[in-house]
Design an enzyme around this catalytic site. Structure first.
Site, PDB file in Angstrom:
ATOM      1  N   TYR A  49       0.821  -1.218   0.000  1.00  0.00           N
ATOM      2  CA  TYR A  49       0.000   0.000   0.000  1.00  0.00           C
ATOM      3  C   TYR A  49       0.855   1.268   0.000  1.00  0.00           C
ATOM      4  CZ  TYR A  49      -3.748  -3.222   1.505  1.00  0.00           C
ATOM      5  OH  TYR A  49      -4.642  -4.261   1.618  1.00  0.00           O
ATOM      6  N   HIS A 107       0.153 -11.958   1.752  1.00  0.00           N
ATOM      7  CA  HIS A 107      -0.866 -11.193   1.029  1.00  0.00           C
ATOM      8  C   HIS A 107      -1.583 -12.026  -0.032  1.00  0.00           C
ATOM      9  CE1 HIS A 107      -1.772  -6.696   0.084  1.00  0.00           C
ATOM     10  NE2 HIS A 107      -2.827  -7.443  -0.142  1.00  0.00           N
ATOM     11  N   LEU A 189     -17.986  -4.124   0.803  1.00  0.00           N
ATOM     12  CA  LEU A 189     -19.150  -3.478   0.173  1.00  0.00           C
ATOM     13  C   LEU A 189     -19.242  -3.778  -1.319  1.00  0.00           C
ATOM     14  CD1 LEU A 189     -18.937  -0.042   2.020  1.00  0.00           C
ATOM     15  CD2 LEU A 189     -20.448  -1.973   2.534  1.00  0.00           C
ATOM     16  N   ILE A 227     -13.380  -5.126   7.145  1.00  0.00           N
ATOM     17  CA  ILE A 227     -12.453  -3.984   7.093  1.00  0.00           C
ATOM     18  C   ILE A 227     -12.782  -3.054   5.920  1.00  0.00           C
ATOM     19  CG2 ILE A 227     -10.489  -4.886   8.384  1.00  0.00           C
ATOM     20  CD1 ILE A 227      -9.402  -5.966   5.711  1.00  0.00           C
ATOM     21  N   SER A 230     -12.527   3.992   4.346  1.00  0.00           N
ATOM     22  CA  SER A 230     -13.047   5.327   4.094  1.00  0.00           C
ATOM     23  C   SER A 230     -11.963   6.324   4.464  1.00  0.00           C
ATOM     24  CB  SER A 230     -14.312   5.625   4.900  1.00  0.00           C
ATOM     25  OG  SER A 230     -14.762   6.935   4.616  1.00  0.00           O
ATOM     26  N   ASN A 239     -19.471   3.587   9.019  1.00  0.00           N
ATOM     27  CA  ASN A 239     -19.122   2.176   8.875  1.00  0.00           C
ATOM     28  C   ASN A 239     -19.003   1.459  10.209  1.00  0.00           C
ATOM     29  OD1 ASN A 239     -19.038   2.493   6.112  1.00  0.00           O
ATOM     30  ND2 ASN A 239     -16.806   2.575   5.973  1.00  0.00           N
TER      31      ASN A 239
END
Length: 272
Positions: A49, A107, A189, A227, A230, A239
């Site tokens: 990330y 990962h 989501l 998880i 936002s 959330n």
């Protein structure tokens, strides 16, 4: 405010957390502070990330004690193998600037590299040395799970997988339950693709909650750790507001019936 879920190694994990995927490095410390202020205690990061130093800055500039915060990061695909995975973990610890990780994950299994068993052995060693409290995997399929457990005798505490109403992963969740592995949902989501589905809209209307909250509550009632991401304080708070309502069995089933086997991310059998 929310509950912890037990892990198979005696530790526990907060059920809801927030992820740092696609959070820009220069915003990460703020997002971490705002998430912790909103009530989150689980932060999901990863080396790939590119914002682990921001995660560390957020940890150092909050009033929440470190031992109340569950920090996860992940070993990326280019660090598979025993020595490389150990090096990756030390580099992550250095970037974050903390003495230990609550959880370290592989990962992706990268089956064409065929080094995930060696990588898992490195994580076991890091756990035994106290640098990592719990160890798990992400995006592993049944054969990968069965192989690492069979060859090492160590079962991951969790498997973080893509899971949302369009990809309900029922068979893999059942295997997790059998093996004592917690299911953790990424992209919970599903990029909002089922927000307008009647099953979601009907539950939202009945409960007075948003479609996002309905879907996150569906994950919670499945027993998953979840998880969502936002970068806005309002979104972080929304959330987390999942504990003052419940979905009925019929609503849970109607949302599960939206399953289409549809991934938003890569196929774990092919991705490397």
């Amino acid at each position: 405010m929310h509950q912890h879920l037990p892990l198979n190694d005696g530790h526990s994990i907060p059920q809801p957390g927030f992820g740092l995927w696609q959070v820009p490095q220069d915003h990460t410390a703020r997002v971490v502070r705002e998430g912790l202020a909103a009530g989150y205690r689980l932060i999901d990061g990863a080396a790939i990330y590119g914002n682990e130093s921001g995660l560390g800055e957020g940890l150092r500039t909050t009033d929440i004690p470190r031992d109340e915060i569950f920090v996860t990061t992940k070993v990326w695909n280019d660090h598979h193998g025993y020595d490389a995975a150990r090096r990756a973990a030390h580099e992550s610890l250095q970037r974050i600037g903390c003495g230990y990780l609550d959880c370290l994950l592989i990962h992706w299994p990268c089956p064409d590299h065929d080094r995930y068993v060696e990588t898992w052995k490195a994580l076991i060693a890091l756990r035994d040395e106290g640098l990592v409290r719990s160890i798990g995997v992400s995006n592993f399929m049944a054969p990968h799970l069965e192989r690492i457990i069979g060859e090492t005798g160590v079962t991951p505490v969790l498997n973080q997988i893509e899971l949302h109403p369009r990809l309900t992963q029922a068979d893999l969740r059942a295997l997790h339950a059998k093996l004592g592995i917690l299911t953790q949902s990424w992209t919970p989501l599903g990029q909002g693709k089922t927000f307008t589905a009647p099953a979601v809209q009907t539950a939202a209307a009945r409960t007075g909650k948003s479609p996002a909250q309905v879907i996150l509550r569906w994950h919670v009632q499945l027993g998953c750790s979840v998880i969502p991401r936002s970068t806005r304080a309002e979104g972080l708070a929304e959330n987390l507001s999942l504990w003052d309502f419940a979905l009925t069995e019929a609503e849970m089933a109607a949302i599960a019936a939206l399953d289409a086997g549809e991934r938003t991310g890569p196929d774990p059998l092919l991705f490397s």
